[in-house]
Design an enzyme around this catalytic site. Structure first.
Site, short mmCIF file in Angstrom:
data_model
loop_
_atom_site.label_atom_id
_atom_site.label_comp_id
_atom_site.label_asym_id
_atom_site.label_seq_id
_atom_site.Cartn_x
_atom_site.Cartn_y
_atom_site.Cartn_z
N CYS A 237 -3.03 -6.90 -0.43
CA CYS A 237 -1.94 -6.31 0.31
C CYS A 237 -1.16 -7.08 1.03
O CYS A 237 -1.45 -7.88 1.93
CB CYS A 237 -2.28 -4.91 1.17
N CYS B 168 -5.61 -9.33 7.04
CA CYS B 168 -4.42 -8.87 6.20
C CYS B 168 -3.50 -9.65 6.44
O CYS B 168 -2.75 -9.87 7.23
CB CYS B 168 -4.51 -7.39 6.90
N GLU C 74 4.73 -2.13 -1.11
CA GLU C 74 4.16 -2.41 -2.22
C GLU C 74 3.45 -1.12 -2.56
O GLU C 74 2.95 -0.39 -1.67
CB GLU C 74 3.16 -3.46 -2.17
N CYS D 228 2.65 -3.23 9.73
CA CYS D 228 1.81 -2.81 10.44
C CYS D 228 1.76 -3.26 11.75
O CYS D 228 1.72 -4.49 11.85
CB CYS D 228 0.45 -3.11 9.31
N CYS E 118 -4.90 -6.79 11.86
CA CYS E 118 -6.28 -7.18 11.20
C CYS E 118 -6.07 -8.81 10.96
O CYS E 118 -5.22 -9.04 10.08
CB CYS E 118 -6.59 -6.32 10.19
N CYS F 225 -2.33 3.74 -5.30
CA CYS F 225 -2.33 3.12 -4.12
C CYS F 225 -0.69 3.11 -3.49
O CYS F 225 -0.31 2.24 -4.02
CB CYS F 225 -3.13 1.95 -3.97
#
Length: 358
Positions: free
Chosen positions: A343, A126, A86, A119, A123, A112
């Site tokens: 995100c 997230c 994204e 990832c 987190c 961005c």
């Protein structure tokens, strides 16, 4: 086939001769928005044929986008291997035109970008983390996001944009490719986006912050802090077990930064989690002696998240306390709340829609 956007001018000059041809290629890619080698009319036919046989210049394909009422646009891109990432175009200031149709102030934009597919950081707040880590993006895949967004939104070459490495992934976990992307973007024969217009955000990889500082790229640094105690930060961000708050602060203090700039501390503020006055007091103490700016980000709820958006009143009290103690603090203007703003949201929504129609 290789991605031509992965190459710096110096690297291209080792492949394409004479050297001045590399400057022409860069101008076609970044200034004239060429989408095929046939458009590069001032290159000899044999060079164009070689480029066609060895390289491609479109590393990604837009498969879905969402446009917010505030003008921000969220893009879902498909890479050559079918993986998706994204990116977001954020209009920061509108163009101002006088009664005679003359532009008084140009529109300003921030883009961005993602640095990884997925990832590793995990987190808890997230959505990207739920999909796990797949791979790093190459420098050209990072650059390609910016080139595509500028071209498709008809943002003139001479209109500089700000770049934030705050999309999917941990930029400092892909430091070599991110650093290379920074240098490609800085090239005056390319997009000429200066280092001071590029901000690299990190969840706090202290050792990599030090390595980034040693590279002395001239970029700005943003730290995703989100908590003022190790106990809470470990719950929110597992990376804190490897790099606690003290180690992150030590790395920040040694990071070279333009005297006119500040280190950004991003603080995702969540209801009854980290939005109290005691949290604000502890944050002031933590930042003592650091030339810092705190950016308060109101949590954007998504399906399955245990966290809630804080009240505007608590956020403003938090900001006011920091400012009263001499800490520069802003509340980030929320954008894209009517679309998949968080995100990873657009990617997850696209997955669900594809599953429903399969």
């Amino acid at each position: 086939m290789k991605n031509l956007l992965d190459y710096t001018q110096a690297e291209l000059a080792q492949i394409i001769e004479p050297k001045f041809r590399t400057k022409q290629i860069y101008e076609w890619l970044y200034k004239k928005n060429a989408r095929s080698f046939d458009e590069m009319s001032n290159l000899p036919k044999d060079i164009r044929e070689r480029l066609k046989n060895e390289f491609y210049i479109e590393p990604l394909e837009m498969i879905k986008n969402e446009i917010s009422s505030d003008g921000s646009i969220k893009y879902l891109f498909k890479l050559k291997d079918g993986k998706t990432i994204e990116s977001v175009l954020l209009p920061m200031k509108e163009e101002i035109v006088d009664e005679n149709g003359k532009t008084q102030k140009h529109a300003r934009y921030t883009i961005c970008v993602s640095s990884q597919v997925g990832c590793k950081m995990g987190c808890s707040f997230c959505l990207t983390a739920k999909g796990g880590f797949i791979r790093n993006l190459t420098a050209g895949e990072i650059v390609g996001q910016i080139l595509w967004i500028k071209r498709e939104n008809k943002i003139p070459y001479e209109r500089r944009v700000n770049i934030v490495y705050m999309g999917m992934g941990e930029p400092l976990d892909n430091l070599n490719n991110v650093a290379k992307a920074v240098n490609i973007l800085k090239d005056n024969d390319g997009l000429a986006i200066g280092a001071r217009r590029q901000t690299i955000s990190t969840s706090g990889l202290a050792s990599q912050i030090k390595k980034l500082g040693e590279l002395d790229l001239g970029v700005l640094l943003a730290i995703s802090l989100h908590a003022v105690t190790d106990e809470l930060r470990e719950k929110l961000m597992p990376v804190n077990k490897a790099y606690n708050i003290a180690s992150v602060m030590d790395a920040v203090r040694g990071f070279p930064i333009d005297m006119r700039k500040r280190v950004m501390f991003e603080y995702l503020i969540m209801d009854k989690v980290n939005d109290s006055q005691n949290d604000a007091k502890a944050l002031v103490k933590l930042l003592h002696g650091i030339k810092a700016k705190v950016n308060l980000i109101l949590f954007n709820p998504h399906e399955g998240s245990p966290y809630q958006r804080p009240s505007q009143e608590n956020v403003e009290k938090f900001r006011d306390y920091l400012q009263s103690r001499g800490v520069t603090c802003t509340i980030r203007q929320s954008k894209g709340l009517d679309i998949s703003a968080a995100c990873g949201q657009l990617k997850e929504r696209s997955k669900r829609e594809n599953s429903a129609t399969a």
